[in-house]
Design a protein around this motif. Structure first.
Motif, short mmCIF file in Angstrom:
data_model
loop_
_atom_site.label_atom_id
_atom_site.label_comp_id
_atom_site.label_asym_id
_atom_site.label_seq_id
_atom_site.Cartn_x
_atom_site.Cartn_y
_atom_site.Cartn_z
N ASP A 124 -1.37 23.16 -20.65
CA ASP A 124 -0.24 23.44 -19.76
C ASP A 124 0.70 24.45 -20.43
N GLY A 125 1.17 25.39 -19.61
CA GLY A 125 2.08 26.42 -20.15
C GLY A 125 1.29 27.58 -20.72
N SER A 126 0.06 27.75 -20.23
CA SER A 126 -0.82 28.73 -20.88
C SER A 126 -0.33 30.17 -20.75
N SER A 127 0.60 30.43 -19.81
CA SER A 127 1.13 31.81 -19.74
C SER A 127 1.98 32.12 -20.97
N ASN A 173 14.52 26.47 -14.21
CA ASN A 173 14.35 27.92 -14.01
C ASN A 173 15.43 28.39 -13.03
N TYR A 215 15.62 26.38 -21.47
CA TYR A 215 14.43 26.39 -20.63
C TYR A 215 13.36 27.24 -21.29
N GLY A 253 9.95 27.00 -20.18
CA GLY A 253 8.96 27.39 -19.17
C GLY A 253 7.59 26.83 -19.51
N MET A 276 6.16 22.99 -19.73
CA MET A 276 6.67 21.65 -19.42
C MET A 276 6.63 20.70 -20.63
N TYR A 294 12.39 20.54 -11.94
CA TYR A 294 11.64 21.57 -11.21
C TYR A 294 11.75 21.19 -9.75
N LYS A 318 6.72 23.13 -7.87
CA LYS A 318 5.56 23.80 -8.46
C LYS A 318 4.64 22.83 -9.19
N GLU A 348 1.01 16.38 -14.21
CA GLU A 348 2.27 16.87 -14.79
C GLU A 348 3.38 15.85 -14.48
P1 AFP Z 1 1.65 28.07 -16.74
O1 AFP Z 1 0.60 27.09 -17.21
O2 AFP Z 1 1.17 29.01 -15.69
O3 AFP Z 1 2.31 28.77 -17.90
O4 AFP Z 1 2.77 27.18 -16.00
C1 AFP Z 1 3.50 26.26 -16.74
C2 AFP Z 1 4.13 25.24 -15.82
O5 AFP Z 1 3.15 24.63 -15.02
C3 AFP Z 1 4.92 24.19 -16.59
O6 AFP Z 1 4.42 23.95 -17.87
C4 AFP Z 1 6.32 24.76 -16.62
O7 AFP Z 1 7.30 23.75 -16.69
C5 AFP Z 1 6.42 25.53 -15.32
O8 AFP Z 1 5.08 25.87 -14.98
C6 AFP Z 1 7.23 26.77 -15.45
O9 AFP Z 1 7.30 27.38 -14.20
P2 AFP Z 1 8.23 28.68 -13.96
O10 AFP Z 1 7.60 29.81 -14.72
O11 AFP Z 1 8.20 28.88 -12.48
O12 AFP Z 1 9.61 28.36 -14.46
#
Ligand code: AFP
Length: 341
Positions: A124-127, A215, A247, A249, A251, A267, A277, A283
């Motif tokens: 999770d949060g791979s971006s 966010n 924050y 970003g 989770m 969120y 989201k 989650e």
């Molecule tokens: P990714 O896995 O695409 O990075 O998303 C992470 C997530 O699911 C969670 O870990 C964060 O709390 C949330 O999205 C962040 O979302 P925003 O970028 O819309 O704030």
């Protein structure tokens, strides 16, 4: 915690020892949960090592499109998913697996089938991977009703039916936070031993916190209660100090901080995403389970988060979770809004 004394500790409570101790309270227990958890821990150790190497691999040119053998390199989230699926199936204790990475649930075939259903987000949060920010694995565990005839309904259960939930955070240290329904405990990976050691026994979230986490870029689309709540955090009218905003970003990292320092993570729904989201099964539910077990609360804007009954495995929900008093405030704002309608 007394770190100096800690450095000389010789009686180490590993996560396996801890779970075995818990298990011994139930004489009828067959050790299946301990075996399952060992496989989850293995997955976490593998992902931790892969995440740690990711930056280095890129720097020395190993993470291009193809590796030295000319094979395509797997993205970390895809790799993590494969590792967890294989570890969970090979445990022989699982029945249905729901992963964020896979559109369909995996039904484990005989003879490897067991009694547990595991819902998880492998990374999770791979971006955030490429900039070295903390990311994590989140998981929740249910018991199947009838392992001879597993159905999707076995995982479409309210979060309060989970037997256990947890996350592993791959950050400056690798920390696994777990609840089996009797409080919350945190374990830190000692890389020299390759073992998770109990470092945060019986975590309790402060009753009220000084931090809000959201966010704010989505503020123009928020509903009234969320907008009012965040306004109150910044400009309290009761003479109290403003809350700080944090924050990440990611989770796991935002919830971990909330659990340890107190405060609230939001969120919410907004006009563009009426269901928020975050995904209910892997989650919202596990994190809500941990929050309640640590003395906090989790609310969807309509109800206690753990009472929600999902209809689809990848369903989303708004979520407000954290310190008891902070969540109480947002609940009051939603209740007031409902009265007006
Ligand atoms: P990714 O896995 O695409 O990075 O998303 C992470 C997530 O699911 C969670 O870990 C964060 O709390 C949330 O999205 C962040 O979302 P925003 O970028 O819309 O704030």
């Amino acid at each position: 915690m007394d770190h100096a004394a800690d450095a000389h500790r010789t009686d180490l409570m590993t996560i396996t020892r801890f779970v075995l101790n818990e298990q011994s309270k139930y004489p009828e227990s067959r050790g299946d949960f301990t075996i399952l958890l060992n496989h989850i821990v293995l997955g976490c150790k593998f992902v931790c090592s892969a995440v740690n190497k990711a930056g280095l691999a890129k720097l020395i040119g190993l993470a291009g499109e193809t590796n030295v053998q000319g094979e395509e390199q797997k993205k970390l989230d895809v790799l993590s998913n494969e590792v967890f699926i294989k570890a969970l199936v090979s445990s022989g204790r699982t029945c249905i697996l729901v992963s964020e990475e896979d559109e369909e649930a995996t039904f484990v075939e005989q003879p490897k089938r067991g009694r547990y259903c595991v819902v998880f987000d492998p990374l999770d949060g791979s971006s955030n991977i490429d900039c070295g920010v903390s990311i994590g694995t989140i998981f929740g565990i249910y018991m199947v009703n009838d392992s001879h005839e597993p159905t999707l309904d076995d995982v479409l259960q309210p979060g309060k039916n989970m037997l256990a939930a947890g996350y592993c955070m791959y950050g400056s240290s690798c920390t696994l936070v777990l609840s089996t329904g009797e409080g919350v405990n945190g374990f830190t990976l000692d890389p020299s031993l390759g073992e998770f050691i109990l470092t945060h026994p019986d975590i309790k979230i402060p009753k009220k916190g000084k931090i809000y986490s959201v966010n704010e870029g989505n503020a123009k689309n928020w509903d009234g209660p969320t907008a009012k709540y965040v306004e109150k955090c910044k400009f309290p009218k009761d003479g109290s100090s403003s809350k700080s905003l944090r924050y990440i970003g990611s989770m796991v990292a935002d919830v971990h901080r909330t659990l340890l320092y107190g405060g609230i993570f939001l969120y919410p729904a907004d006009k563009k995403s009426p269901n928020g989201k975050l995904r209910v099964l892997y989650e919202v539910f596990p994190m809500s389970f941990l929050m309640e077990q640590a003395g906090g609360q989790a609310f969807t804007g309509k109800q206690r988060a753990l009472d929600l009954v999902p209809n689809k495995i990848h369903e989303r929900s708004p979520i407000f979770l954290g310190s008891y008093d902070d969540v109480e405030e947002i609940k009051a704002l939603y209740a007031a809004e409902e009265k007006k309608e």
